[in-house]
Scaffold this motif. Sequence first.
Motif, PDB file in Angstrom:
ATOM      1  N   TYR A  15       0.998  -1.264  -0.745  1.00  0.00           N
ATOM      2  CA  TYR A  15       0.313   0.475  -0.131  1.00  0.00           C
ATOM      3  C   TYR A  15       0.752   1.501  -0.233  1.00  0.00           C
ATOM      4  O   TYR A  15       0.250   2.558  -0.228  1.00  0.00           O
ATOM      5  CB  TYR A  15      -1.031  -0.004   1.111  1.00  0.00           C
ATOM      6  N   SER A  22      -4.149   6.554  -9.236  1.00  0.00           N
ATOM      7  CA  SER A  22      -5.205   5.664  -8.220  1.00  0.00           C
ATOM      8  C   SER A  22      -5.597   7.530  -7.627  1.00  0.00           C
ATOM      9  O   SER A  22      -6.677   7.429  -7.399  1.00  0.00           O
ATOM     10  CB  SER A  22      -3.468   4.782  -7.262  1.00  0.00           C
ATOM     11  N   PHE A  89      -5.983   1.023  -2.899  1.00  0.00           N
ATOM     12  CA  PHE A  89      -6.136   0.509  -3.793  1.00  0.00           C
ATOM     13  C   PHE A  89      -5.807   0.613  -5.313  1.00  0.00           C
ATOM     14  O   PHE A  89      -5.117   1.914  -5.215  1.00  0.00           O
ATOM     15  CB  PHE A  89      -8.149   1.263  -4.577  1.00  0.00           C
ATOM     16  N   SER A  90      -5.567   0.313  -6.258  1.00  0.00           N
ATOM     17  CA  SER A  90      -4.744   0.277  -7.691  1.00  0.00           C
ATOM     18  C   SER A  90      -6.291   1.478  -8.020  1.00  0.00           C
ATOM     19  O   SER A  90      -7.398   1.460  -7.889  1.00  0.00           O
ATOM     20  CB  SER A  90      -5.133  -0.544  -8.109  1.00  0.00           C
ATOM     21  N   GLU A  92      -7.101   0.476 -11.017  1.00  0.00           N
ATOM     22  CA  GLU A  92      -8.374  -0.313 -11.698  1.00  0.00           C
ATOM     23  C   GLU A  92      -9.142  -0.360 -10.324  1.00  0.00           C
ATOM     24  O   GLU A  92     -10.130  -0.599 -10.588  1.00  0.00           O
ATOM     25  CB  GLU A  92      -7.634  -1.521 -12.300  1.00  0.00           C
ATOM     26  N   GLU A  93      -8.939  -1.319  -9.441  1.00  0.00           N
ATOM     27  CA  GLU A  93      -9.976  -1.100  -8.515  1.00  0.00           C
ATOM     28  C   GLU A  93     -10.850   0.232  -8.050  1.00  0.00           C
ATOM     29  O   GLU A  93     -12.199   0.068  -7.548  1.00  0.00           O
ATOM     30  CB  GLU A  93      -8.867  -1.953  -7.468  1.00  0.00           C
ATOM     31  N   GLN A  95     -11.603   2.376  -9.977  1.00  0.00           N
ATOM     32  CA  GLN A  95     -12.097   2.189 -11.190  1.00  0.00           C
ATOM     33  C   GLN A  95     -13.704   1.860 -10.790  1.00  0.00           C
ATOM     34  O   GLN A  95     -14.859   1.672 -11.368  1.00  0.00           O
ATOM     35  CB  GLN A  95     -11.160   2.130 -12.464  1.00  0.00           C
ATOM     36  N   ASP A  96     -13.574   0.447 -10.386  1.00  0.00           N
ATOM     37  CA  ASP A  96     -14.494  -1.122 -10.394  1.00  0.00           C
ATOM     38  C   ASP A  96     -15.318   0.217  -9.250  1.00  0.00           C
ATOM     39  O   ASP A  96     -16.168  -0.059  -9.100  1.00  0.00           O
ATOM     40  CB  ASP A  96     -13.756  -2.113 -10.193  1.00  0.00           C
ATOM     41  N   ILE A  97     -14.389   0.690  -8.442  1.00  0.00           N
ATOM     42  CA  ILE A  97     -15.822   1.459  -7.148  1.00  0.00           C
ATOM     43  C   ILE A  97     -16.355   2.268  -7.424  1.00  0.00           C
ATOM     44  O   ILE A  97     -17.791   2.256  -7.108  1.00  0.00           O
ATOM     45  CB  ILE A  97     -14.617   1.212  -5.711  1.00  0.00           C
TER      46      ILE A  97
END
Length: 152
Positions: A15, A22, A89-90, A92-93, A95-97
């Motif tokens: 982290y 990000s 969070f990355s 991509e993560e 973006q998903d959230i």
Amino acid sequence: MKALLMIVVFFMPWYAVADAASEKEAEKLLNTLGMEQAMETTITKMLEVQLQQNPGLAPYKQIMLDFFDKNMSYQSLKPEMISVYAKAFSAEELQDINAFYATETGRKTLLVMPQLMAEAGRISMQRVEKNMPELQRQIQQESIRLDGLKQQ
């Protein structure tokens, strides 16, 4: 020196590194979550409680508001908050959230979650209050036991 740098980078916690993508997604998430309004509301309520508990602080209300605005406002904490999310969070993560919160279910979650958390807190407090005699009894028994040890 190059080997030392490689070791440090390799063993850094997952982290510890946040990239610009990000951070951008983290800022978007904080905006979606309404973090600025939530923090303002929390500070206002916290100050109201303090003033109710200690009316003698009323003449200092504006000083306290200014202090909180300087040190606890969303704007003052925003860079660190973005960094915390971007490190956890990355891109991509995040973006998903963010994509989830853009859905109908995600928007409902944002609306309902505070109520659910408040209800969970109420249930927890009721449970503590209901079982407080048990806790008091256990504390009293431990106090007696500790007093006995002191006298030995």
